[in-house]
Every structure is written in C-alpha cells, then in structure tokens.
Design a protein around this motif. Structure first.
Motif, PDB file in Angstrom:
ATOM      1  N   SER A  26       0.878  -1.350   0.057  1.00 62.54           N
ATOM      2  CA  SER A  26       0.108  -0.070   0.005  1.00 62.54           C
ATOM      3  C   SER A  26       0.847   1.343  -0.220  1.00 62.54           C
ATOM      4  CB  SER A  26      -1.029  -0.055   1.263  1.00 62.54           C
ATOM      5  OG  SER A  26      -1.786   1.156   1.154  1.00 62.54           O
ATOM      6  N   SER A  28      -0.828   4.316   0.229  1.00 61.74           N
ATOM      7  CA  SER A  28      -1.440   5.439   0.829  1.00 61.74           C
ATOM      8  C   SER A  28      -1.219   6.032   1.917  1.00 61.74           C
ATOM      9  CB  SER A  28      -2.897   4.650   1.141  1.00 61.74           C
ATOM     10  OG  SER A  28      -2.665   3.769   2.296  1.00 61.74           O
ATOM     11  N   SER A  30      -1.016   7.747   5.382  1.00 61.68           N
ATOM     12  CA  SER A  30      -1.689   7.794   6.707  1.00 61.68           C
ATOM     13  C   SER A  30      -1.447   9.032   7.690  1.00 61.68           C
ATOM     14  CB  SER A  30      -1.350   6.201   7.501  1.00 61.68           C
ATOM     15  OG  SER A  30       0.230   6.260   7.596  1.00 61.68           O
ATOM     16  N   ARG A  32      -1.560  10.655  11.649  1.00 64.64           N
ATOM     17  CA  ARG A  32      -1.957  10.501  12.832  1.00 64.64           C
ATOM     18  C   ARG A  32      -3.060  11.569  13.527  1.00 64.64           C
ATOM     19  NH1 ARG A  32       0.494   5.732  13.293  1.00 64.64           N
ATOM     20  NH2 ARG A  32       2.593   5.494  12.319  1.00 64.64           N
ATOM     21  N   ARG A 212      -3.067  10.621  -4.239  1.00 68.52           N
ATOM     22  CA  ARG A 212      -1.797  10.655  -3.044  1.00 68.52           C
ATOM     23  C   ARG A 212      -0.665  11.833  -3.871  1.00 68.52           C
ATOM     24  NH1 ARG A 212       2.838   7.856  -3.825  1.00 68.52           N
ATOM     25  NH2 ARG A 212       1.907   6.957  -6.023  1.00 68.52           N
TER      26      ARG A 212
END
Length: 383
Positions: A26, A28, A30, A32, A212
C-alpha cells in the motif's frame, strides 16, 4: 522479500516447501491523530473495565462474545488442538479453468517462494503443469487464525496465490439494479459503442494515484512553510437531461483528448439537414411568388384591353376569311357546286358570329358586307 508464513504445498503425495510473501503493498498516506490546540499526539490505552487500570499486552487474551453478551475465554492451547490439516499446508483440492472464478471472490494476493533447493524440482513441475493445462489450482490453507480458500496461478516464472472469499461471503446483488423498466434505443447503444472504441485500451502502467500525489504536494508545501497549492475545481456533474447529448459530448471530448478531430454529432447533423430543408422550401416559395407576380399583369391587361383585342380580331377577320375562301376554292373543283356554296355560307356565318360578339354596329355591318362579297365571289367562280 520478508515472508509472513512458512509451510508447504500439498500436491497429491508431493510436498513442496514454500514461504508466503505479500504480492502487493500500500502506498496510501496515513495520518496521525493530534490535539488541534497544541499538536500533541492522541494515543489509546488499553484499560480493564473492571479494574479501571491500564494493562500490558502480556495480560491480554482472547474471548468470544455470545449473543447475550457473555464472554467465553479462548486460549491458544484450545486452538492448537483443533483438527485442522491446513494449519501449515496449502492443500490443493482441484484444478479448474480460470474463468470459473468470480472476481468478486478475490481477496489479498501472495507470492509462493520455493523454500530452498529441495523445493526447486517439484515447484517447477507444478508451475509447468499449470501453464500447459491453462487452469488454476483451488486450495485451502489456514492463516491468521482461520481457514481460507485460495487460487494458485502462474505469474511470470513464479506461482502466485490469491485469497478467495468463501461463496457464502459474497452477497447477491439484490435491490441494486433499477426497479423501473428502461428501453435502450439502438442509437444510444451505437453511441456507447463509439465512446468505448474512442476510449480504447490503456496500459495499466500509465495509470497512477493522482490524489496521493496531490496530498504529497500539500505535505511538502506545509513542511517548507509555503502555501499549499489549490486543487482545481471538479466539474459539476449535474443531472443528465439528455442521454444522447451526453454520449455525443463524451465521444467528442474523448477524441479531442486523443488529438483526433471530432465528428459532428447526430443531433447537429439533423439540425443542419432541417436548416437546409427549410432554406430550400424558402427558395421554392420565393420563386413561386416571382412567377405569380409576373403572371399578374397579363391577366389584368387582358381584362382592361377587351375592346382593343376585339378590334384586332375584327380587323384580322377579312384576311382570315380571304385565306379560307382561297383554300375552299381548291376543293370546290373536286366537289359539287351546291356543297361548296353551303360550306362557304356556314363557315362565314360561324366565323362572323364568333368574332363580332363584343362590339357594336359598325363591326356587324362590315362583317355582313364581307360575307356578301364572299358569297357573290363564290357564285361567280362556281358559275
């Protein structure tokens, strides 16, 4: 590549040691969770509800929640004694054509790596058998605490395995299709086919994740203290009022994006044909008006010049009667005198009656005199 599972492929009585490796990754981005006021990280702590205190991972076990909310503890020892033959084995159960597999069933993908030199020969044997048969292998295996279904196929010089959902895990498409009955016209299908042909095929290597990339640009700009780039506004979709117009517009847009000259849409062609027909009708009407306008003075003049026309006819009467008399003398030699005399009288009377109906006394006298002269001349010649 790092393996996530070690075991063996069971191919009849042949066992092939393998390692399971993830075939996908992946990319992608991410995020937090942070505290918006000071940017502090938000963390989760595992707390026991009964003791109201945080517990460590060593103190955490498994439990099954029953329908009434009761928790039934399940230990690793309980699971280790399960009669599961696929715990460390990928057991091939059948070989089927590839088109028998519904794409809806496909899940995660893995590469099967040969486990050392002893596995090279049987690994190659299975790979070549799959190539020659043009089939895929259906297998069962256990991973992450549950038994799964898999499909083995050849990718290049390696064997790949796709995790499959069990048939009862695939939902039926109930209530998805439109409830109303819709009739699709042939013209709409032709336009849809034209759009498909215009879009054509694509190399999947040319496709990339634009979202992205845009997120990465925003992150890079924020890290450098710059203003993030503004994303272009997406075109409004709106409601499709005319399906034909939308298809025609899509075909034109697809051709323009490929550098091709778009053809005129069917609706535009129909509009042009209608305009041409209306123009031709306008020309025909214009010509007919001209013709009627030219013909009008003749009719009006004919009504106004009745006396003139009558006078011309009356003046021309002696010439016509003379010529007729001259013609009648020739057949008189062949016929009897009585017949020629009667024919001459009747012809002269009829001509005089027709030609002298409109104007007055002078014309009548002239006609009678000419008739008398004609009969006298005819008698003399006959004698």
């Amino acid at each position: 590549m790092r393996s996530i599972w070690n075991g063996a492929i069971s191919f009849g009585l042949v066992s092939i040691p393998i390692k399971l490796v993830n075939a996908t990754e992946s990319h992608s981005i991410s995020f937090r969770q942070i505290h918006t006021e000071d940017g502090g990280r938000i963390r989760y702590r595992k707390v026991c509800e009964l003791e109201d205190r945080e517990v460590s991972s060593a103190e955490i076990g498994k439990g099954y929640e029953d329908a009434d909310g009761t928790i039934i503890p399940i230990t690793d020892e309980d699971l280790s004694h399960l009669p599961l033959p696929t715990a460390k084995t990928i057991e091939i159960v059948a070989f089927v054509p590839a088109d028998r597999i519904d794409p809806l069933q496909m899940d995660a993908a893995y590469y099967l790596q040969a486990g050392g030199a002893p596995a090279a020969k049987p690994y190659t044997l299975l790979r070549e058998a799959l190539k020659r048969s043009h089939k895929v292998a259906i297998a069962k295996y256990a991973l992450r605490g549950r038994e799964r279904l898999g499909m083995l196929r050849v990718v290049g010089e390696a064997i790949a395995m796709h995790g499959l959902l069990w048939p009862d895990e695939v939902r039926a498409p109930e209530g998805v299709a439109p409830d109303t009955s819709v009739t699709v016209r042939d013209k709409e299908l032709d336009l849809a086919d034209a759009l498909m042909d215009t879009l054509g095929e694509v190399d999947l290597e040319d496709l990339h994740d634009e979202y992205r990339e845009a997120v990465e640009e925003v992150v890079a700009a924020k890290a450098a203290g710059e203003t993030p780039p503004e994303a272009p506004s997406a075109p409004s979709s709106g409601k499709v009022l005319d399906l034909m117009a939308a298809l025609e517009k899509s075909v034109r847009a697809a051709k323009q994006s490929r550098g091709e000259e778009p053809e005129k849409a069917a609706s535009e062609k129909e509009t042009e044909e209608t305009d041409r027909e209306s123009e031709s009708e306008a020309e025909v009407r214009h010509l007919s008006q001209r013709r009627s306008a030219r013909a009008a003075p003749k009719g009006t003049g004919g009504k106004k010049s009745t006396s003139t026309a009558t006078a011309k006819k009356t003046t021309a009467a002696p010439r016509k009667s003379t010529s007729k008399t001259a013609r009648s003398t020739q057949p008189a030699k062949k016929a009897t005198a009585s017949k020629s005399t009667a024919a001459t009288k009747s012809t002269a009377k009829k001509a005089a009656a027709k030609k002298t109906t409109d104007k007055g006394t002078t014309a009548k006298g002239t006609t009678k005199k000419s008739a008398a002269k004609k009969t006298t001349t005819a008698r003399k010649r006959t004698a």
